[in-house]
Design a protein around this motif. Structure first.
Motif, PDB file in Angstrom:
ATOM      1  N   HIS A  89       0.635  -1.510  -0.472  1.00 11.24           N
ATOM      2  CA  HIS A  89       0.204   0.150   0.434  1.00 11.24           C
ATOM      3  C   HIS A  89       0.659   1.178  -0.076  1.00 11.24           C
ATOM      4  O   HIS A  89       0.248   2.569   0.236  1.00 11.24           O
ATOM      5  N   ALA A  90       1.849   1.567  -0.333  1.00 13.43           N
ATOM      6  CA  ALA A  90       2.977   2.422  -0.871  1.00 13.43           C
ATOM      7  C   ALA A  90       3.199   2.711  -1.673  1.00 13.43           C
ATOM      8  O   ALA A  90       3.899   1.798  -2.379  1.00 13.43           O
ATOM      9  N   LEU A  91       2.921   4.119  -1.858  1.00 10.66           N
ATOM     10  CA  LEU A  91       2.519   4.213  -3.319  1.00 10.66           C
ATOM     11  C   LEU A  91       3.594   5.816  -3.419  1.00 10.66           C
ATOM     12  O   LEU A  91       4.203   6.201  -2.894  1.00 10.66           O
ATOM     13  N   LEU A  92       4.697   5.827  -4.403  1.00 11.05           N
ATOM     14  CA  LEU A  92       5.426   6.649  -4.683  1.00 11.05           C
ATOM     15  C   LEU A  92       4.967   7.413  -6.226  1.00 11.05           C
ATOM     16  O   LEU A  92       4.550   6.811  -6.735  1.00 11.05           O
ATOM     17  N   ILE A  93       5.148   8.505  -6.155  1.00  7.40           N
ATOM     18  CA  ILE A  93       4.509   9.742  -7.149  1.00  7.40           C
ATOM     19  C   ILE A  93       6.454  10.013  -7.888  1.00  7.40           C
ATOM     20  O   ILE A  93       7.469  10.661  -6.667  1.00  7.40           O
ATOM     21  N   LEU A 106      14.775   2.176  -7.229  1.00  6.41           N
ATOM     22  CA  LEU A 106      13.715   1.345  -7.276  1.00  6.41           C
ATOM     23  C   LEU A 106      13.401  -0.227  -7.828  1.00  6.41           C
ATOM     24  O   LEU A 106      11.912  -0.489  -7.562  1.00  6.41           O
ATOM     25  N   ARG A 107      14.531  -1.107  -7.830  1.00  2.00           N
ATOM     26  CA  ARG A 107      14.556  -1.453  -8.497  1.00  2.00           C
ATOM     27  C   ARG A 107      14.164  -2.836  -7.554  1.00  2.00           C
ATOM     28  O   ARG A 107      14.293  -2.992  -6.398  1.00  2.00           O
ATOM     29  N   GLY A 108      12.316  -4.013  -7.978  1.00  2.00           N
ATOM     30  CA  GLY A 108      11.895  -4.755  -7.381  1.00  2.00           C
ATOM     31  C   GLY A 108      10.687  -4.136  -6.546  1.00  2.00           C
ATOM     32  O   GLY A 108       9.513  -4.899  -6.592  1.00  2.00           O
ATOM     33  N   VAL A 109      10.928  -3.271  -6.993  1.00  2.00           N
ATOM     34  CA  VAL A 109       9.322  -2.080  -6.208  1.00  2.00           C
ATOM     35  C   VAL A 109       8.135  -2.737  -7.920  1.00  2.00           C
ATOM     36  O   VAL A 109       8.492  -1.969  -9.079  1.00  2.00           O
ATOM     37  N   PRO A 110       7.049  -3.245  -7.547  1.00  2.00           N
ATOM     38  CA  PRO A 110       5.988  -3.533  -8.165  1.00  2.00           C
ATOM     39  C   PRO A 110       5.937  -2.022  -9.117  1.00  2.00           C
ATOM     40  O   PRO A 110       5.034  -1.218  -8.351  1.00  2.00           O
ATOM     41  N   ALA A 111       5.374  -2.115  -9.927  1.00  2.00           N
ATOM     42  CA  ALA A 111       4.396  -1.096 -11.531  1.00  2.00           C
ATOM     43  C   ALA A 111       3.510  -0.334 -10.815  1.00  2.00           C
ATOM     44  O   ALA A 111       2.730   0.776 -11.172  1.00  2.00           O
ATOM     45  N   ARG A 112       2.935  -1.299 -10.149  1.00  2.00           N
ATOM     46  CA  ARG A 112       0.913  -0.582 -10.201  1.00  2.00           C
ATOM     47  C   ARG A 112       1.720   0.494  -8.324  1.00  2.00           C
ATOM     48  O   ARG A 112       0.797   1.008  -7.695  1.00  2.00           O
ATOM     49  N   ASN A 113       2.794   0.149  -7.541  1.00  2.00           N
ATOM     50  CA  ASN A 113       3.516   1.012  -7.251  1.00  2.00           C
ATOM     51  C   ASN A 113       3.456   2.507  -7.146  1.00  2.00           C
ATOM     52  O   ASN A 113       4.145   3.281  -6.323  1.00  2.00           O
TER      53      ASN A 113
END
Length: 340
Positions: A89-93, A106-113
């Protein structure tokens, strides 16, 4: 200047986080399912560019630089927020033009985030983008917004205070809640919050109305604010998605409609082109000035201290923060030797 609540009152004004910098943290059995976090990492960091160029040799914004340790400011923020918001549930702008700076971090962070703007139009469009996205996936969500260019001496104290803010909003969710820091000095380079009447008092602290904002006041005004119980504005905000949307509709009614229409009509594979078209047409706007300051009656402020907070917006602030950290580390080493 209006009179504010007297911090010498018998009722607790400040949230009583521990004064040490140890690993305090909220209870591990917290229900995080309704919580979302949005890390604001799309800014250009222009005020600090003279320093970050010397450190990195390029024009990367400050959030992608390691200024106060081995981690970048963005990495520190992600770690801090992970204490109070589930990773999913952690999103990045972010901003597309910065991709070469954040790609490896941010390698490994899902694209949906990752919510990637084609270019920056200021904090108000970035926040509207994330809110309308959240409204399409979880209309009842509680969301916290976190700048990615701040320093905290105590991550544990941060987690305790933010968890308390989330819990308060869950019970009293009509307003957006700001975290205000009990000031240590009459800072001219910070934004200030002038609190109004006390709304709620708990064992943890008190929540107040927001009377008005003061952006980078004069030295004399900052002294008056400090004497009157004014607070440093951290720009950390917690509230229900619908409360944030209500604020924007009140102050910038033309900003939300394009984003809401975009999510309703989005087709797979078209998001990049649709976003670029949308961002090319909307004006630049600032959430603090154009939304918060324009509608203080929709806000409350939670007074906190003991976090060791600093906004790393200027080179002098970074240097003073590093000097303070070195002195604190030296004192700790001296204490360990003395207690040896």
């Amino acid at each position: 200047m209006s009179s504010t609540a007297d911090p010498r009152s018998n009722e607790p004004l400040f949230f009583g986080v521990p004064d040490s910098h140890g690993p305090q943290s909220p209870p591990r059995d917290l229900d995080l399912s309704s919580r979302w976090g949005v890390i604001l990492a799309g800014g250009e960091g222009k005020r600090l560019l003279s320093l970050t160029r010397k450190i990195t040799g390029d024009d990367r914004p400050k959030q992608f630089c390691a200024l106060t340790g081995v981690e970048t400011l963005l990495e520190q923020t992600r770690r801090r927020v992970s204490q109070v918001v589930a990773e999913r549930h952690a999103l990045l702008i972010l901003t597309k033009t910065h991709e070469r700076f954040y790609k490896d971090q941010l390698r490994g962070v899902p694209a949906r985030n990752l919510l990637v703007q084609p270019f920056s139009r200021g904090t108000a469009p970035a926040i509207a983008y994330s809110l309308t996205h959240l409204n399409s996936v979880d209309r009842e969500a509680l969301v916290g917004f976190f700048p990615s260019d701040h320093h905290f001496e105590s991550d544990g104290a941060f987690a305790v205070a933010v968890s308390e803010a989330f819990e308060h909003v869950a019970m009293h969710g009509d307003h957006v809640l700001l975290l205000g820091i009990a000031p240590e000095s009459p800072e001219e380079s910070y934004g200030w919050i002038e609190p109004g009447a006390r709304l709620h008092s708990t064992a943890g602290g008190s929540v107040f109305e927001v009377r008005r904002f003061w952006e980078k006041p004069s030295r004399e005004t900052a002294k008056q604010l400090m004497r009157a119980g004014g607070l440093w504005n951290t720009f950390i905000m917690v509230g229900r998605v619908r409360a944030f949307l209500s604020l924007i509709r009140h102050s910038l009614p033309d900003l939300l409609a394009p984003f809401e229409s975009m999510w309703a009509a989005m087709q797979p594979g078209t998001e990049d082109s649709v976003l670029e078209n949308l961002f090319s047409k909307i004006p630049t706007s600032n959430f603090s000035h154009d939304v918060l300051s324009a509608h203080p009656s929709g806000l409350t402020v939670f007074c906190v201290h003991g976090l060791g907070w600093a906004d790393l917006g200027e080179p002098e602030r970074v240097l003073s923060t590093l000097q303070f950290a070195r002195r604190r580390a030296a004192n700790r080493r001296h204490s360990r030797v003395s207690n040896g």
